[in-house]
Design a protein around this motif. Structure first.
Motif, PDB file in Angstrom:
ATOM      1  N   LYS A  89       4.465  10.427  -3.112  1.00 35.55           N
ATOM      2  CA  LYS A  89       3.348  11.380  -3.130  1.00 35.55           C
ATOM      3  C   LYS A  89       2.008  11.296  -3.226  1.00 35.55           C
ATOM      4  O   LYS A  89       1.129  12.299  -3.604  1.00 35.55           O
ATOM      5  N   SER A 119       9.031   6.933  -5.461  1.00 32.96           N
ATOM      6  CA  SER A 119       8.484   8.292  -5.369  1.00 32.96           C
ATOM      7  C   SER A 119       7.270   8.581  -5.917  1.00 32.96           C
ATOM      8  O   SER A 119       6.756   9.158  -4.723  1.00 32.96           O
ATOM      9  N   VAL A 153      10.431  14.663  -5.073  1.00 36.38           N
ATOM     10  CA  VAL A 153      10.357  14.200  -3.241  1.00 36.38           C
ATOM     11  C   VAL A 153      11.526  14.746  -2.820  1.00 36.38           C
ATOM     12  O   VAL A 153      12.689  13.707  -2.491  1.00 36.38           O
ATOM     13  N   MET A 189      14.961  10.233  -6.352  1.00 35.30           N
ATOM     14  CA  MET A 189      13.883  10.800  -5.140  1.00 35.30           C
ATOM     15  C   MET A 189      14.149  12.316  -5.508  1.00 35.30           C
ATOM     16  O   MET A 189      13.051  12.899  -6.111  1.00 35.30           O
TER      17      MET A 189
END
Length: 363
Positions: free
Chosen positions: A307, A303, A332, A327
């Motif tokens: 990002k 994750s 996310v 996630m």
């Protein structure tokens, strides 16, 4: 001005020391211990440990203790007291399950039940992070800082290390470059390096995904045996190639290749688990006998990379519900789970069945 190492650098140094068979000193408010990996302990260093005026123990996880019928008085670990006549072979037989079936009786094993086990817990975590067997021979020290300075050993303060080990290392992009591959000539490879001295992780970007839309993505853990050698014991290689093929067909996607071999225990321990599977244990049982949990991976790394690449929503190619939960927990959004059911063979049917039954995989 100071050139003194930060705690992340000290931990990286300590991991290297453990892998080379050097002891480290762990210091806390209640005392200090000398800790050395049971896996790479030598007869000479064992003799040196015996000369210290303190009782030696072998710290093992509760998973390993359960196999050995040792008492884990400390909850998640047991501090097994080393008998006076214990030699390297005895220590290895407790730490390593390779000969459990041939020599099932190790004891009786006596576990320490008094005192604080926080430093022993840290020793096991350090052994795991060094991709060694999760077992450490320990001896209490009256003046840990002085002992470390006198012998030139790495000193780790528990108060600094414990919270640091709970978090993954901060990832930094090192470089990216165009990399045409079979499924798409419009691909780019990104290299991410953590600041804790750990393994680098990679991202393959297919095409030019729109950052405003959910991207087709897969978190793929490195599998040398499956991805490179074409092993039939797992479905990793077919999953890797299947995910890339689907991204190539759609024209866009991101595949994260995380260096967490063997569900995070490293290739050597993974081969130990395979050897135990040859003796009749399933993949989860093998991990437990080695002293590991079912899965030691840290999916937060995936994750973090997404990002950093500018993605906030994914269509996740996975059969593992833990990845979905991770996630969402780490910011996310998972717009869709895309199944990836490929690679079943006569050799891995039992492995896949165990993943579904014990690890909740959606197969």
């Amino acid at each position: 001005m100071s050139f003194a190492p930060h705690i992340s650098e000290l931990l990286a140094r300590a991991r290297a020391d453990l892998r080379m068979g050097l002891p480290i000193v762990l210091n806390g408010p209640d005392g200090a211990i000398l800790a050395i990996s049971a896996e790479v302990l030598t007869a000479e260093r064992l003799a040196d440990l015996r000369e210290l005026d303190s009782e030696a123990t072998l710290a093992i996880t509760s998973r390993r203790a359960e196999t050995l019928k040792a008492r884990p008085y400390d909850g998640d670990l047991a501090r097994v007291i080393l008998p006076q006549d214990a030699d390297l072979a005895w220590i290895e037989s407790v730490a390593n399950p390779a000969d459990d079936l041939r020599m099932p009786l190790k004891g009786p094993l006596v576990s320490a039940r008094s005192g604080n086990a926080n430093l022993h817990r840290l020793a096991i975590k350090m052994a795991k992070s060094a991709r060694l067997l999760p077992a450490a021979v320990t001896v209490e020290l009256p003046r840990g800082q002085e002992f470390a300075a006198r012998h030139g050993l790495t000193l780790i303060e528990h108060a600094d290390a414990a919270p640091h080990l709970l978090q993954p290392g901060t990832l930094h992009e090192v470089v990216s470059a165009r990399l045409p591959i079979e499924v798409s000539e419009a691909s780019r490879l990104y290299i991410y390096r953590p600041d804790d001295g750990g393994e680098e992780h990679y991202a393959i970007e297919i095409g030019r995904p729109d950052r405003a839309k959910p991207v087709l993505a897969r978190l793929h853990s490195a599998c040398f045996t499956g991805d490179v050698m074409g092993s039939l014991k797992c479905d990793c290689g077919p999953q890797l190639r299947g995910a890339l093929a689907q991204m190539g067909a759609e024209g866009t996607g991101v595949l994260l290749y995380l260096n967490q071999e063997g569900r995070g225990i490293g290739l050597a321990n993974k081969m130990r688990a395979y050897s135990l599977q040859d003796q009749g244990f399933d993949t989860v049982e093998a991990n437990h006998r080695l002293g590991f949990e079912d899965d030691e991976r840290d999916f937060r790394l995936g994750s973090d990379i997404l990002k950093k690449m500018g993605f906030s929503s994914v269509r996740l190619l996975t059969n593992n519900p833990n990845k979905l939960a991770m996630m969402m927990k780490n910011g996310v959004h998972v717009a869709e789970r895309v199944p990836l059911k490929v690679g079943e063979t006569a050799f891995n049917k039992g492995y896949l069945a165990t993943k579904a039954r014990k690890s909740g995989h959606l197969l």
